[in-house]
Write an enzyme that holds these catalytic residues in place. Structure first.
Site, PDB file in Angstrom:
ATOM      1  CB  ALA A 170       0.683   2.407   4.115  1.00  0.00           C
ATOM      2  N   GLY A 171       3.722   3.921   5.190  1.00  0.00           N
ATOM      3  CA  GLY A 171       4.831   3.713   6.126  1.00  0.00           C
ATOM      4  C   GLY A 171       5.487   2.353   5.965  1.00  0.00           C
ATOM      5  CG  LEU A 172       3.611  -0.826   5.306  1.00  0.00           C
ATOM      6  CD1 LEU A 172       2.516  -1.762   4.818  1.00  0.00           C
ATOM      7  CD2 LEU A 172       4.209  -1.371   6.616  1.00  0.00           C
ATOM      8  CG  ASP A 185      11.755   3.676   4.094  1.00  0.00           C
ATOM      9  OD1 ASP A 185      11.944   3.422   5.295  1.00  0.00           O
ATOM     10  OD2 ASP A 185      10.712   4.176   3.660  1.00  0.00           O
ATOM     11  N   PRO A 194       0.844  -1.205   0.000  1.00  0.00           N
ATOM     12  CG  PRO A 194      -0.189  -1.176   2.097  1.00  0.00           C
ATOM     13  CD  PRO A 194       0.660  -2.012   1.212  1.00  0.00           C
ATOM     14  CB  SER A 241       8.550   5.715  -2.239  1.00  0.00           C
ATOM     15  OG  SER A 241       9.226   5.923  -1.022  1.00  0.00           O
ATOM     16  CB  ALA A 242      12.546   2.497  -0.453  1.00  0.00           C
ATOM     17  CB  ALA A 243       9.521  -1.552  -2.297  1.00  0.00           C
TER      18      ALA A 243
HETATM   19  O1  PMV Z   1       6.877   6.060   6.345  1.00  0.00           O
HETATM   20  P1  PMV Z   1       8.114   5.642   5.680  1.00  0.00           P
HETATM   21  O2  PMV Z   1       8.154   4.248   5.232  1.00  0.00           O
HETATM   22  O3  PMV Z   1       8.492   6.603   4.577  1.00  0.00           O
HETATM   23  O4  PMV Z   1       9.290   5.732   6.780  1.00  0.00           O
HETATM   24  C1  PMV Z   1       9.910   6.934   7.066  1.00  0.00           C
HETATM   25  C2  PMV Z   1      10.849   6.785   8.217  1.00  0.00           C
HETATM   26  C3  PMV Z   1      11.277   8.126   8.783  1.00  0.00           C
HETATM   27  O5  PMV Z   1      12.174   7.853   9.853  1.00  0.00           O
HETATM   28  C4  PMV Z   1      10.083   8.901   9.329  1.00  0.00           C
HETATM   29  C5  PMV Z   1      11.980   8.997   7.756  1.00  0.00           C
HETATM   30  C6  PMV Z   1      13.344   8.481   7.330  1.00  0.00           C
HETATM   31  O6  PMV Z   1      13.868   9.032   6.345  1.00  0.00           O
HETATM   32  O7  PMV Z   1      13.924   7.581   7.972  1.00  0.00           O
END
Ligand code: PMV
Length: 322
Positions: free
Chosen positions: A111-113, A159, A108, A116-118
């Protein structure tokens, strides 16, 4: 789509291919941006895949979500995909034309998973495959970071690292190493369904730290200490103490301003269902929550409780001893 189906597709098509998986931050989000350590776990059941075919007389095209869009017309939310593609083509000396890049993602977005990096990893690896070239881990990391800077400004690199890692990793200031896990445990991820922006969340923490210097620094230091304690508890397999550290991290993140009422709802539901600990994972302000369980049955119970508290989806990740 199930992982098996993804692989079937990958094998069938014979195109240049790349893939990566999701990640979950166990401890240390946000404080990692300030040089503190973080722990991340791969979530291999959620994957992104990219296939590249050569086509004639065409700009670089992307096929995703049933649409075909040229690289110059990608909407802003996909700008990091264009950046990853351009960085990889440049690296391998390939012209920016005559390619069709098909993307499929089970992660998703926003969603913090690590979505974008994947996707950046998947596209970069597919270009590498197309060029029949090689990349060191450091070169690969730098290319993904180039895309991540477009996605969220000043990424820590966590990430980019965790979406390729095979097991739990400890990350600090661009360096990482694998972590020991003393006992099998389960992590339940619950999606609030609220889509946040990592750069806005990072800016919110920056605002807190700049306007409450002493308290802000204290919270960042606390998050670093909690992460280091979590490393020890993870190694010993002490799920109770690990959970307590997660709960303490959630309080600090809330105070830094990246909580959300939907996060609190899922955290409370998970704790009431007996999770040893529960907290947001990733940037916060919505996104996902993680909760720790000591058995698969317990994980099921927690997942049910989260759905009852309006989670839009849950996933259970096995964390295996290593
Ligand atoms: O929500 P994500 O998967 O983009 O994780 C970001 C993690 C942070 O610590 C908030 C930002 C970072 O660059 O590490």
């Amino acid at each position: 789509m199930a992982t098996g189906e993804f692989y079937a597709l990958a094998n069938e098509q014979g195109a240049a291919f790349g893939e990566a998986h999701a990640k979950s931050i166990l401890m240390g989000e946000h404080s990692v941006v300030y040089g503190q350590p973080a722990i991340a776990l791969p979530v291999t059941s959620l994957r992104t895949m990219a296939w590249i075919d050569r086509v004639e007389d065409s700009p670089v095209l992307f096929s995703m979500d049933g649409e075909v869009i040229s690289i110059d017309e990608l909407p802003n939310r996909f700008a990091s995909i264009a950046a990853a593609t351009r960085a990889a083509l440049r690296k391998f000396g390939l012209p920016e034309q005559d390619l069709l890049i098909r993307l499929r993602s089970g992660i998703p977005p926003a969603a913090g998973l690590g979505g974008s990096a994947a996707v950046a990893h998947a596209v970069i690896d597919a270009v590498r495959d197309l060029a029949d070239g090689a990349l060191t881990e450091a070169e690969r990391f730098e290319l993904v970071q180039e895309a991540e800077r477009v996605a969220h400004g000043n990424p820590s690199g966590l990430d980019a690292t965790a979406t390729r890692a095979a097991g739990p990793v400890y990350f600090q200031r661009g360096k990482f190493h694998p972590l020991r896990v003393g006992k099998k445990m389960w992590l339940v991820i619950g999606d609030t369904g609220v889509r946040g922006s990592t750069s806005i969340a990072v800016a919110r923490v920056r605002g807190f730290v700049d306007s409450h210097r002493v308290r802000g620094q204290q919270l960042l230091d606390d998050l670093g200490d909690l992460t280091d304690a979590a490393v020890r508890h993870l190694a010993k397999g002490d799920i109770t103490r690990l959970g307590q550290r997660m709960n303490a991290a959630q309080s600090a993140l809330d105070e830094l301003g990246v909580g959300h009422e939907t996060i609190s709802d899922l955290v409370t539901a998970a704790r009431l269902a007996g999770a040893s600990g529960a907290k947001l994972t990733g940037a916060g302000c919505g996104g996902c929550v993680i909760a720790l369980a000591d058995s698969v049955d317990h994980a099921d119970l927690i997942a049910h409780a989260m759905m009852g508290a309006n989670a839009v989806a849950t996933w259970t990740v096995e964390v295996n001893p290593s």
